[in-house]
Design an enzyme around this catalytic site. Structure first.
Site, PDB file in Angstrom:
ATOM      1  N   HIS A   1      42.401  38.278  39.699  1.00  0.00           N
ATOM      2  CA  HIS A   1      43.551  38.999  40.078  1.00  0.00           C
ATOM      3  C   HIS A   1      44.697  38.477  39.684  1.00  0.00           C
ATOM      4  CE1 HIS A   1      41.813  41.850  43.447  1.00  0.00           C
ATOM      5  NE2 HIS A   1      40.880  41.285  42.928  1.00  0.00           N
ATOM      6  N   GLY A   2      45.691  39.087  39.571  1.00  0.00           N
ATOM      7  CA  GLY A   2      46.980  38.639  39.197  1.00  0.00           C
ATOM      8  C   GLY A   2      47.108  38.284  37.525  1.00  0.00           C
TER       9      GLY A   2
ATOM     10  N   HIS B   1      49.576  37.259  42.117  1.00  0.00           N
ATOM     11  CA  HIS B   1      49.909  38.689  41.860  1.00  0.00           C
ATOM     12  C   HIS B   1      51.574  38.749  41.425  1.00  0.00           C
ATOM     13  CE1 HIS B   1      46.396  39.259  44.742  1.00  0.00           C
ATOM     14  NE2 HIS B   1      46.318  40.175  43.774  1.00  0.00           N
TER      15      HIS B   1
ATOM     16  N   ASN C   1      42.021  42.491  36.660  1.00  0.00           N
ATOM     17  CA  ASN C   1      42.712  43.205  37.192  1.00  0.00           C
ATOM     18  C   ASN C   1      44.097  43.185  36.628  1.00  0.00           C
ATOM     19  OD1 ASN C   1      40.375  43.885  38.991  1.00  0.00           O
ATOM     20  ND2 ASN C   1      41.450  43.431  40.991  1.00  0.00           N
ATOM     21  N   VAL C   2      44.508  44.341  36.265  1.00  0.00           N
ATOM     22  CA  VAL C   2      46.023  44.170  35.758  1.00  0.00           C
ATOM     23  C   VAL C   2      47.036  45.251  36.572  1.00  0.00           C
ATOM     24  CG1 VAL C   2      47.441  44.554  33.584  1.00  0.00           C
ATOM     25  CG2 VAL C   2      44.992  43.374  33.631  1.00  0.00           C
TER      26      VAL C   2
ATOM     27  N   THR D   1      50.978  44.794  37.147  1.00  0.00           N
ATOM     28  CA  THR D   1      52.234  44.650  36.851  1.00  0.00           C
ATOM     29  C   THR D   1      52.637  44.604  35.324  1.00  0.00           C
ATOM     30  OG1 THR D   1      52.476  42.902  38.953  1.00  0.00           O
ATOM     31  CG2 THR D   1      54.260  42.912  37.146  1.00  0.00           C
TER      32      THR D   1
ATOM     33  N   ASP E   1      39.491  43.329  51.337  1.00  0.00           N
ATOM     34  CA  ASP E   1      40.281  41.838  51.302  1.00  0.00           C
ATOM     35  C   ASP E   1      40.455  41.592  52.821  1.00  0.00           C
ATOM     36  OD1 ASP E   1      41.990  39.840  50.844  1.00  0.00           O
ATOM     37  OD2 ASP E   1      43.401  40.960  50.028  1.00  0.00           O
TER      38      ASP E   1
ATOM     39  N   ASP F   1      41.429  49.285  45.657  1.00  0.00           N
ATOM     40  CA  ASP F   1      41.705  47.939  45.612  1.00  0.00           C
ATOM     41  C   ASP F   1      42.589  47.315  46.986  1.00  0.00           C
ATOM     42  OD1 ASP F   1      42.249  45.616  44.230  1.00  0.00           O
ATOM     43  OD2 ASP F   1      44.048  46.043  43.240  1.00  0.00           O
ATOM     44  N   HIS F   2      42.140  45.954  47.280  1.00  0.00           N
ATOM     45  CA  HIS F   2      42.947  45.409  48.264  1.00  0.00           C
ATOM     46  C   HIS F   2      43.099  46.112  49.567  1.00  0.00           C
ATOM     47  CE1 HIS F   2      44.191  41.575  46.653  1.00  0.00           C
ATOM     48  NE2 HIS F   2      44.346  42.148  45.464  1.00  0.00           N
TER      49      HIS F   2
HETATM   50 ZN    ZN Z   1      44.806  41.673  43.523  1.00  0.00          ZN
END
Ligand code: ZN
Length: 307
Positions: free
Chosen positions: A205-206, A177, A227-228, A230, A105, A83-84
């Site tokens: 995202h976020g 995010h 996308n999870v 936090t 990214d 990811d990223h």
């Molecule tokens: Zn992200």
């Protein structure tokens, strides 16, 4: 079945209008908990490791290798995703380790540079059968530089996908995010317009900052991969904080780590229900996982495999 390509998870979900839960791993307990939660929900799932997570561990290989092993032992389909990644060399390393998909990214770059760099990475990946996600529109958060008010333009998104050849696109539609509150307001009309303009699956995202009903609304509007990160960290840390506060003499990390892991597994199972992914809908034949999962003493958590 267990270690599964991203295309085989995301493609059917997009066609059916279901979401796919993609959860960020920090340590090995996260990976174990995410797979347990997916087994409980009878849903396919994505384990994803960010460039920042690899930096935390000092290297990509230990955590990615662990995720690949956990995926291979899972009862249901699990994809392992980088990811990223802002560096192409990390993409190359992930591919060498066996990751079946990556997010590259280059969203901080100017549009033309983003297209050139992403097209290069996509070519490298496609030569090796690796699925590629990219980002357009600079999703806000973390460093405070990008605004959550950033928006991806549908026409630009369509041109970007054509020019780069990517397999999925992360878009800026109001999420940000690393939000600790679930107060983001998504632009559902924009999601609908991007979905109509773009031929590949869309990625949110976020998502931790988005309330449950808006996650469901985003999927109904055309979002697929959710996308999870936090949200799981909140659950993990709160459970450990409570466990330690309850017992000042507790020192065994397995005992408070298990509390964190159980909390993450429960939240993953719950979120997969919110995303419409639970109950075997995303599994082969839609018949659920064969053989009865962990809850029935099968290969899941209660079987003791990961204790
Ligand atoms: Zn992200």
């Amino acid at each position: 079945m267990p270690l599964t390509s991203m295309a085989d998870i995301v493609g059917p979900a997009r066609a059916a209008g279901r979401g796919v839960g993609a959860f960020n791993v920090i340590g090995i307990e996260h990976a174990e908990a995410i797979v347990t939660g997916a087994e409980t929900a009878q849903a396919p799932v994505v384990l994803q490791i960010s460039e920042n997570c690899a930096a935390y561990h000092g290297a990509l290989a230990p955590i990615m290798t662990a995720c690949l092993a956990i995926a291979a032992a899972a009862a249901g389909p699990v994809a392992v995703h980088l990811d990223h990644a802002t560096r192409a060399d990390l993409v190359h390393e992930a591919g060498g380790l066996g990751a079946g998909s990556v997010m590259y990214d280059a969203s901080a770059r100017a549009y033309a540079d983003n297209v050139t760099a992403t097209a290069d990475v996509a070519r490298w990946c496609h030569d090796r059968g690796i699925w590629v996600e990219a980002e357009l529109g600079e999703i806000g958060g973390k460093d405070g530089v990008h605004s959550p008010a950033a928006r991806t333009r549908p026409d630009e998104a369509a041109g970007y996908v054509t020019a780069t050849g990517v397999d999925a696109l992360a878009v800026a539609v109001g999420s940000s995010h690393a939000m600790l509150t679930r107060t983001a307001v998504l632009d559902l009309g924009l999601i609908t317009r991007i979905r109509a303009a773009v031929s590949v699956p869309l990625v949110l995202h976020g998502s931790s900052g988005v309330p449950d009903q808006d996650l469901a609304g985003a999927i109904a509007a055309g979002m697929t991969k959710i996308n999870v990160a936090t949200q799981l960290n909140k659950a993990f840390t709160a459970a450990i904080r409570d466990r330690l506060a309850d017992d000042a003499r507790l020192v065994d990390p397995r005992r408070y780590g298990a509390a964190g892991r159980d909390a993450v597994a429960a939240e993953v199972a719950r979120l997969l229900g919110v995303l419409g992914a639970a109950g075997g809908a995303g599994l082969a034949g839609g018949a659920g996982l064969a053989g009865g999962l962990g809850r029935d003493g099968g290969p899941g958590r209660d079987g003791g495999r990961r204790r």
